[in-house]
Design a protein around this motif. Sequence first.
Motif, PDB file in Angstrom:
ATOM      1  N   GLU A   1     -32.844  35.358 -10.591  1.00 28.58           N
ATOM      2  CA  GLU A   1     -34.290  35.591 -10.798  1.00 28.58           C
ATOM      3  C   GLU A   1     -34.625  37.007 -10.364  1.00 28.58           C
ATOM      4  N   ARG A   2     -35.444  37.681 -11.164  1.00 22.83           N
ATOM      5  CA  ARG A   2     -35.962  38.996 -10.787  1.00 22.83           C
ATOM      6  C   ARG A   2     -37.231  39.272 -11.563  1.00 22.83           C
ATOM      7  N   ARG A   3     -38.264  39.641 -10.839  1.00 25.68           N
ATOM      8  CA  ARG A   3     -39.556  40.000 -11.431  1.00 25.68           C
ATOM      9  C   ARG A   3     -40.047  38.930 -12.418  1.00 25.68           C
TER      10      ARG A   3
ATOM     11  N   TRP B   1     -30.705  40.188  -7.893  1.00 24.59           N
ATOM     12  CA  TRP B   1     -30.963  39.084  -8.815  1.00 24.59           C
ATOM     13  C   TRP B   1     -30.854  37.706  -8.137  1.00 24.59           C
ATOM     14  N   ILE B   2     -30.560  37.678  -6.860  1.00 16.13           N
ATOM     15  CA  ILE B   2     -30.301  36.392  -6.191  1.00 16.13           C
ATOM     16  C   ILE B   2     -31.589  35.855  -5.568  1.00 16.13           C
ATOM     17  N   PRO B   3     -32.085  34.702  -6.021  1.00 17.81           N
ATOM     18  CA  PRO B   3     -33.317  34.149  -5.441  1.00 17.81           C
ATOM     19  C   PRO B   3     -33.026  33.322  -4.192  1.00 17.81           C
ATOM     20  N   PRO B   4     -33.946  33.309  -3.231  1.00 12.59           N
ATOM     21  CA  PRO B   4     -33.802  32.390  -2.097  1.00 12.59           C
ATOM     22  C   PRO B   4     -34.119  30.964  -2.542  1.00 12.59           C
ATOM     23  N   TYR B   5     -33.719  30.001  -1.753  1.00 12.22           N
ATOM     24  CA  TYR B   5     -34.040  28.610  -2.069  1.00 12.22           C
ATOM     25  C   TYR B   5     -34.351  27.857  -0.780  1.00 12.22           C
ATOM     26  N   PRO B   6     -35.111  26.736  -0.873  1.00 17.19           N
ATOM     27  CA  PRO B   6     -35.521  26.014   0.335  1.00 17.19           C
ATOM     28  C   PRO B   6     -34.324  25.602   1.173  1.00 17.19           C
TER      29      PRO B   6
END
Length: 300
Positions: free
Chosen positions: A208-210, A264-269
């Motif tokens: 994910e990015r922008r 490009w790496i999204p965080p997650y819960p």
Amino acid sequence: MVKASLFELEAVTAVARTGGFRSAAQSLEMSASALSHAVASLEARLGVRLFNRTTRSVALSAAGEQFVADVAPALAAIGSAIETIGERNAEPSGTLRLNTSAGAARMLLVPLILDYIRRYPGMEVEIVTEGALVDVIGQGFDAGIRLAEAVPPDMISIPIQPLLYSAVVGAPSYFEKRNRPTVPSDLLQHTCIRARMASGRLYRWEFERRGENLLIDVPGRLTLDESSLMLEAAIAGAGLAYLSEYAVAAHVAAGRLVKVLEDWIPPYPGLCLYFAGRRHIPAKLRALIDLIRSKTDLPV
């Protein structure tokens, strides 16, 4: 007004729960004759038969079913209050059984579980690791530890970490004759170490990015179902791997792995402790909850 002792009420509900006077007496650690006398005495004062008895079976009457339905919650509340006040000044003791994933166990063993054991010498901890989500209550666990998104909706959850992070990594030897990917679609030209999930499906790498979200079904000749094996394969130069930041951090710092596509790496819960909702939480579980809430240095 007809009065009933707590003992008589416990006797009635025990017979209803176990289906017999002998088994109920064993559960209450008393003689069957004393229990039968207590039930008969209460029936006589109420003027109502609570059980239909034959030489081969015991079953609640219609009046008995209603009586037990009304009385049982109050008895449970009384028992909970007695247990709670008894534990107020007592150190937790016994065995705490937890179900979690192998990765979560590795992450939390030293900073949380071993600290718990040191603080409470009367406690033993048993951890069972499984990839798939299980019925923690049905299988006799006190609680589970899973990613927040995997916690069943009917459970109470206690956050352990706010967010977790992943990383795409490869060994320096892997990049000797390859360009590093700069966008996720570049992975289609790379050799990747694919992950088989506990559900049986292949994991699609998440980016994910922008506001742009991508799921990439990466190519690769090696598919594994255990993250420590993926890590070993990546260090050996077998391909790129998508792993937790916690698992790769030391290897990146030592130069054994190189991170790519970081933006490009999204965080997650993050991880949560979860357990069945109930009025009374056992002291051993309450102690773990309090320890989690006191810590601000758990790994992310």
